[in-house]
Write a protein that holds these residues in place. Structure first.
Motif, PDB file in Angstrom:
ATOM      1  N   VAL A 169       0.870  -1.179   0.000  1.00 44.47           N
ATOM      2  CA  VAL A 169       0.000   0.000   0.000  1.00 44.47           C
ATOM      3  C   VAL A 169       0.906   1.228   0.000  1.00 44.47           C
ATOM      4  O   VAL A 169       1.471   1.606   1.027  1.00 44.47           O
ATOM      5  N   ASN A 190       5.135   7.195   0.380  1.00 42.85           N
ATOM      6  CA  ASN A 190       5.366   6.291   1.504  1.00 42.85           C
ATOM      7  C   ASN A 190       4.222   5.304   1.619  1.00 42.85           C
ATOM      8  O   ASN A 190       3.185   5.443   0.968  1.00 42.85           O
ATOM      9  N   GLY A 191       4.474   4.282   2.418  1.00 39.59           N
ATOM     10  CA  GLY A 191       3.457   3.260   2.556  1.00 39.59           C
ATOM     11  C   GLY A 191       3.986   2.056   3.296  1.00 39.59           C
ATOM     12  O   GLY A 191       5.015   2.140   3.992  1.00 39.59           O
ATOM     13  N   VAL A 192       3.278   0.949   3.153  1.00 44.88           N
ATOM     14  CA  VAL A 192       3.635  -0.253   3.911  1.00 44.88           C
ATOM     15  C   VAL A 192       3.749  -1.453   2.974  1.00 44.88           C
ATOM     16  O   VAL A 192       2.921  -1.639   2.060  1.00 44.88           O
ATOM     17  N   TYR A 204       7.854  -0.167   6.771  1.00 50.79           N
ATOM     18  CA  TYR A 204       7.546   1.189   6.334  1.00 50.79           C
ATOM     19  C   TYR A 204       8.451   1.530   5.152  1.00 50.79           C
ATOM     20  O   TYR A 204       9.674   1.485   5.266  1.00 50.79           O
TER      21      TYR A 204
END
Lengths: 232, 232
Positions: B81, B118-120, B125
């Motif tokens: 994500v 940014n995201g996962v 991270y």
């Protein structure tokens, strides 16, 4: 309408830098999360003495401000890197009065497809949304949008730590509620017809956050508490 | 100026939905990262047949578009994500022509204090910036801003996985370079007076990304490769 800071002080009107350019158009001053100083006296919307002057972005802003300041505190103290995402805008027209300064002349607010806050805390991906209600007995589900729930589900699937911060402004009480619990209740809506989450449920299933001087909303303490609970 | 898609197709001018409202003001149409469809033919800036018409936000946009589409692919396939953050805007005036639609009449671009993406990803991270150059032999350090370096340092300290995606548009070559390596070279700037990072260095210390049909920029493969290398 009178707005109070989460610490109970009432909101003071103050002029914006562009105050001499006030027109009949409604005026709004939105400041950078990242650049905003951590002073508690800096307002970021003006009501110009009339309840009707500003009707966008005001609701919930004092709570947001407290969270932004908390994020700045965490960043400065190297405890976490969390930022509020900018409001998504659809830009249509841009003018260039000077070479260096592009002025946006026509743009529209867009609906965000994610939550407002994310970042990194001790290697973990944090993702959360901050919401506010004037209700005293429950938190309305309508404060959450379907796309935010979808986003939280996707982040959870990737192993992110997702939650919401709930602010009961009339009660001046703040809660951490993990997204898994929120989503479970959200998904039951259709089945049980409930339109809000009772405070009594939040008291049991969430973690109350006691406000402090700095950070004003010490939500990382609730995160730690939640992680410990999960580990058991 | 001619812009090429990372896959080599040249950029085609196309009208925006508001084309009939073109004024002397320069026009820019910025579309949502999240709502944008994963079609490869959808442009999101118009040059109106003149090189001077659009001078904001165009440079690097084709590369950005390819990354955004890759993010959509990863999201759809539940692989990660990751979202591009909206451009931060300072809003000054808002008009309400209709009750439902607030129109921003005066606003300014602000400098972002973080990286763009940014995201996962599998609990990690991710934080990165995408940059582009027409140079053929090196990547100019001036493409990175001090605040982005500061942000990446802070994220690294919190255990985040930080990197940059570098696109050599003339060579049509794309590289993953982890932020720790980038920052080491960046910090040496003052000492050694070098104003750019040689391609030969990037070839050795980075990871080349071979473009695909979908996702167009398969940067997670480089992330996996980097993580394996780090684990050794």
């Amino acid at each position: 309408m009178v707005f109070n800071y989460p610490d109970g002080r009432s909101f003071q009107n103050a002029p914006t830098p562009k105050d001499n350019q006030v027109t009949k158009e409604k005026q709004i001053s939105q400041q950078s999360t990242s650049k905003r100083k951590t002073t508690e006296t800096q307002p970021f919307t003006t009501t110009k003495g009339s309840a009707s002057t500003v009707n966008f972005g005001n609701r919930g802003m004092r709570f947001e401000e407290a969270i932004n300041e908390s994020n700045t505190y965490y960043l400065t103290h190297k405890m976490a890197v969390v930022h509020k995402k900018p409001t998504p805008i659809q830009i249509v027209k841009v003018d260039y009065p000077r070479r260096s300064a592009a002025m946006i002349k026509e743009a529209y607010f867009k609906e965000a497809s994610t939550t407002d806050y994310n970042g990194v805390y001790q290697g973990r991906y944090l993702d959360f949304e901050a919401k506010e209600t004037k209700n005293k007995a429950s938190f309305p589900f309508k404060n959450f949008h379907a796309h935010q729930i979808t986003h939280m589900k996707a982040c959870l699937e990737q192993g992110g730590l997702c939650f919401v911060l709930l602010w009961f402004s009339s009660l001046e009480r703040c809660f951490f509620l993990d997204s898994r619990t929120l989503i479970a209740h959200w998904d039951q809506q259709k089945a049980n017809g409930k339109k809000s989450l009772p405070l009594t449920t939040i008291e049991v299933e969430g973690i109350e956050i006691t406000r402090k001087i700095a950070p004003r909303i010490p939500y990382l303490e609730a995160v730690d508490h939640y992680l410990k609970k999960e580990a058991l």
